[in-house]
Design an enzyme around this catalytic site. Sequence first.
Site, mmCIF file in Angstrom:
data_model
loop_
_atom_site.group_PDB
_atom_site.id
_atom_site.type_symbol
_atom_site.label_atom_id
_atom_site.label_comp_id
_atom_site.label_asym_id
_atom_site.label_seq_id
_atom_site.Cartn_x
_atom_site.Cartn_y
_atom_site.Cartn_z
ATOM 1 N N HIS A 253 0.801 -1.226 0.000
ATOM 2 C CA HIS A 253 0.000 0.000 0.000
ATOM 3 C C HIS A 253 0.842 1.289 0.000
ATOM 4 C CE1 HIS A 253 -3.157 -2.762 0.776
ATOM 5 N NE2 HIS A 253 -2.991 -2.859 2.083
ATOM 6 N N LYS A 353 0.506 -1.038 14.030
ATOM 7 C CA LYS A 353 -0.727 -1.417 14.730
ATOM 8 C C LYS A 353 -0.575 -1.046 16.195
ATOM 9 C CE LYS A 353 -2.117 -4.975 11.485
ATOM 10 N NZ LYS A 353 -3.176 -4.263 10.757
HETATM 11 C C1 BG6 Z 1 -4.717 -4.665 4.828
HETATM 12 C C2 BG6 Z 1 -3.747 -5.200 5.833
HETATM 13 O O1 BG6 Z 1 -4.209 -4.820 3.530
HETATM 14 O O2 BG6 Z 1 -4.941 -3.280 5.089
HETATM 15 C C3 BG6 Z 1 -4.276 -5.000 7.242
HETATM 16 O O3 BG6 Z 1 -3.531 -6.584 5.605
HETATM 17 C C4 BG6 Z 1 -4.609 -3.547 7.474
HETATM 18 O O4 BG6 Z 1 -3.334 -5.434 8.206
HETATM 19 C C5 BG6 Z 1 -5.513 -3.020 6.366
HETATM 20 O O5 BG6 Z 1 -5.273 -3.439 8.723
HETATM 21 C C6 BG6 Z 1 -5.684 -1.523 6.493
HETATM 22 O O6 BG6 Z 1 -6.639 -1.094 5.562
HETATM 23 P P1 BG6 Z 1 -7.522 0.184 5.842
HETATM 24 O O7 BG6 Z 1 -8.282 0.393 4.592
HETATM 25 O O8 BG6 Z 1 -8.380 -0.146 7.028
HETATM 26 O O9 BG6 Z 1 -6.567 1.290 6.154
#
Ligand code: BG6
Length: 504
Positions: A253, A353
């Site tokens: 991401h 986290k």
């Molecule tokens: C996911 C991860 O791709 O994205 C998770 O595996 C994470 O660990 C999540 O919590 C976060 O996504 P968003 O959209 O809630 O920021």
Amino acid sequence: MAHDKFASLIGSERPKATNIVIFGASGDLTKRKLLPALAHMHRWNLLGPHSRIIGSVREDWTKSHWENYVHDQLLQYFPEAVMNPPSWRRIAEKLDLVVGDLSDPAMYQQLAKTLHAHDGKTNALYYLAIPPSWYEIVCKNLKDAGLADEKDGFRRIVVEKPFGMDLASAKDLNCKLQSYFEESQIYRIDHYLGKEAVQNLMVFRFANSVLEPLWNRNYIDHVQISVSESLGIGYRAGYYENSGAFRDMIQSHLMQVMALVAMEPPVSLDADDVRDEKMKVLHSMHEIRPEDVKDIAVRAQYAEGKVDGETLLAYRDEENVADDSCTETFAAVKFFIDNWRWQGVPFVLRTGKRLPDRVSEICIRFKSPPQQLFQLDEDTVLNNELVFRLQPDEGMQLTMTAKQPGLSTELRGVKLDASYGMVGSGMPEAYETLLHDVMLGEAGLFSRADEVEESWAIVAPIMDAWAKETSIDTYPAGTLDIPGMDALLDDCEGGWRDLKLDDE
Ligand code: BG6
């Protein structure tokens, strides 16, 4: 509520009737993300009367069991979809089911019959909401059953992350998928690219001429991209223990978002023009040598903490986590991009986290003025900042320095805020946008094979160095007291942004 993106489609392009086949239909992703996203699309009439949602499950379910299941999940995750009986009936009519083991060719014969059962329409989107270890077998079986060939409609597969665990496994996976499907049929999802605020970043950059002259090393001191989560790992230890924050978030991401911030204007918005520009950014990343890792990357794991009187477990005490686990739950890294636009500008990415709040943002911090004419007190904001808030409260904020009204010349920071909430539009969820794009055959928001491989190659030295470590620093759960994090910004102006929910 108006729904800008989709409202603007009314009367224009709509996806063709599609059989949406969900492998892993009884799983977590299906209930939390895919079903609500499809129900949203249905509400905006984007599925069309002939599209169907075909669940593939191993459990011995009947079609009415599947219907009840979908109803119950929507009741929990998107209640509006089932509150109105006629509307729910229209969704229920789209539901179909195939039952069987993913490794059993007979199941794919059954699927072939189901696909051809209605109106001869066989456009198919195969969503692999299953563990990666199943990807190859499902693709092979689809191919063997003649379900990968685009003879009488499109065939597209959607692949979830993690896409490999390192460069070798990503290459191996690409090679396997490409032996059953063409690259143009493969959609690798990175749901961050489906977020409204991330797409807005592109619009903001390339639909406004005022920014372009400033968008470079002459004016920008550094860029911070932060994704802070307050939750722990929950029930996902099985996955997370092997992944950690770096693979889970940064390699995918955050690096994708970084590429969008840094890329050159594409020739057009065609998928490959955009992806070529992102690829050039990745290709220009400054090579990380093993001896650099300690200076440019930081990792840590949450220890026990207390928030509002509640004790939060240490990561090592979470269910199914090893007592001596060295998996990082926080990771930060400072990248450099060796090209004319960005030479010497740090791009610092961090995620974790069990941090204080759930806040994600991109901050472009500009250099301070070359000469300080005004007397400043300690708290005064010196640097202009442009912040794209990804969540919550999506929007943009530009911080400027202004005069405090009064007889003396005192300065203060003022924020020009353009919250999405203020323009009153409903926002599609990332999965809704991405499913819609797959149905339209628009691949611009999906990662191409070479991008995924390049990003694994860039981070390999960091992962290799960390894999050798036998201990890890900790931070109290619920805090951002990360050892070594501040040092990453030693040469940057202004330090880390506060990741607070209320930034006032
Ligand atoms: C996911 C991860 O791709 O994205 C998770 O595996 C994470 O660990 C999540 O919590 C976060 O996504 P968003 O959209 O809630 O920021």
